[in-house]
Scaffold this motif. Sequence first.
Motif, PDB file in Angstrom:
ATOM      1  N   GLY A 120       1.051   6.630  -8.657  1.00 60.05           N
ATOM      2  CA  GLY A 120      -0.002   5.623  -8.705  1.00 60.05           C
ATOM      3  C   GLY A 120       0.504   4.243  -9.044  1.00 60.05           C
ATOM      4  O   GLY A 120      -0.269   3.401  -9.517  1.00 60.05           O
ATOM      5  N   ARG A 175       8.531   2.262  -2.350  1.00 61.96           N
ATOM      6  CA  ARG A 175       7.069   2.374  -2.182  1.00 61.96           C
ATOM      7  C   ARG A 175       6.634   3.829  -2.171  1.00 61.96           C
ATOM      8  O   ARG A 175       5.632   4.204  -2.776  1.00 61.96           O
ATOM      9  CB  ARG A 175       6.652   1.699  -0.876  1.00 61.96           C
ATOM     10  N   ARG A 176       7.375   4.641  -1.473  1.00 63.73           N
ATOM     11  CA  ARG A 176       7.029   6.059  -1.324  1.00 63.73           C
ATOM     12  C   ARG A 176       7.081   6.780  -2.670  1.00 63.73           C
ATOM     13  O   ARG A 176       6.215   7.594  -3.003  1.00 63.73           O
ATOM     14  CB  ARG A 176       8.012   6.688  -0.338  1.00 63.73           C
ATOM     15  N   ALA A 229       4.204   5.578  -5.016  1.00 63.47           N
ATOM     16  CA  ALA A 229       2.888   6.083  -4.619  1.00 63.47           C
ATOM     17  C   ALA A 229       2.571   7.408  -5.294  1.00 63.47           C
ATOM     18  O   ALA A 229       1.409   7.701  -5.594  1.00 63.47           O
ATOM     19  CB  ALA A 229       2.829   6.232  -3.096  1.00 63.47           C
ATOM     20  N   ARG A 250       2.663   0.501  -8.116  1.00 63.83           N
ATOM     21  CA  ARG A 250       2.654  -0.479  -7.029  1.00 63.83           C
ATOM     22  C   ARG A 250       3.865  -1.402  -7.183  1.00 63.83           C
ATOM     23  O   ARG A 250       4.469  -1.493  -8.251  1.00 63.83           O
ATOM     24  CB  ARG A 250       1.366  -1.293  -7.022  1.00 63.83           C
ATOM     25  N   ALA A 297       0.849  -1.179   0.000  1.00 63.47           N
ATOM     26  CA  ALA A 297       0.000   0.000   0.000  1.00 63.47           C
ATOM     27  C   ALA A 297       0.890   1.236   0.000  1.00 63.47           C
ATOM     28  O   ALA A 297       2.007   1.213   0.521  1.00 63.47           O
ATOM     29  CB  ALA A 297      -0.886  -0.011   1.240  1.00 63.47           C
ATOM     30  N   PRO A 298       0.421   2.358  -0.585  1.00 62.73           N
ATOM     31  CA  PRO A 298       1.235   3.568  -0.581  1.00 62.73           C
ATOM     32  C   PRO A 298       1.551   4.004   0.830  1.00 62.73           C
ATOM     33  O   PRO A 298       0.653   4.057   1.678  1.00 62.73           O
ATOM     34  CB  PRO A 298       0.338   4.597  -1.290  1.00 62.73           C
ATOM     35  N   SER A 357       2.152   6.389   3.955  1.00 67.90           N
ATOM     36  CA  SER A 357       1.542   7.674   4.288  1.00 67.90           C
ATOM     37  C   SER A 357       2.585   8.770   4.304  1.00 67.90           C
ATOM     38  O   SER A 357       3.709   8.582   4.755  1.00 67.90           O
ATOM     39  CB  SER A 357       0.873   7.582   5.668  1.00 67.90           C
ATOM     40  N   CYS A 358       2.203   9.954   3.842  1.00 68.18           N
ATOM     41  CA  CYS A 358       3.093  11.110   3.918  1.00 68.18           C
ATOM     42  C   CYS A 358       3.154  11.666   5.331  1.00 68.18           C
ATOM     43  O   CYS A 358       3.865  12.625   5.589  1.00 68.18           O
ATOM     44  CB  CYS A 358       2.625  12.209   2.956  1.00 68.18           C
TER      45      CYS A 358
END
Length: 241
Positions: free
Chosen positions: A205, A198-199, A202, A207, A7-8, A10-11
């Motif tokens: 868009g 991952r970051r 994200a 994966r 999953a992306p 979180s910022c």
Amino acid sequence: MAGWTAAPPSCESGDHDPELLLRMLCHEFRTPVVALAALTRALADERGPLTPDDRRELAALARDQADHLQQVLRQVVAASTGALDPAAAPEPTVPLGRILPQVAALVPAERLRAGTTRRAGACPVPARRTRQVLLNLVQNALRHGPPDGVVGVFAALRGPGLTILVTDEGADPEPVVEALRRPAPGAGLSGLGLWIVRRLLAVDGGRVTARGLRPRGVGVEVVLPVTRPAGPPPAGGPVGG
């Protein structure tokens, strides 16, 4: 073994914590420095004569890695303002085929297996983010696969996305899968490169998935959404050995 999709991140997961910023920057320095060292050794190697074309190609790859290192240095200067955020500045696009030779340069020629379809090589991708993603994945494969193992880099258009697969001949995919599960990076530099991957993905868009390969090996697959170019495929052949 089934792949696991990240999953992306979180910022808001502490991206601007000073200790995390320092670890990220130390990690991102490592890959271009290793690549520059390998390229300059190749230029200085007198055991086998280099043609003028070989020297031009190696010099161009060294220049690209130096440019990447300068971008990381600019991040150091701007980190206190939050500019380390990968979405902080507009990102120019380049054909994927422009980036792949820079990535392949990390791997000794006798250990590299690489290829891309013509349409995949022509796909526009965010230049800095995609290069950083692939450099991190290849460096990870070199560190965690067998010392003399083969590293693969392959790209193709599949369905609505651009698929890029980085493989090594490691026996156990679980450390990669576990690193991709973490909502935040662990201590030190272990797993930090995959968290950064991952970051960065994200933002666009994309994966990333990890899985075991048969009969042996670990594959990390990146999928980026793309708009397929119209018209016939461009001239040119597959990339890599």
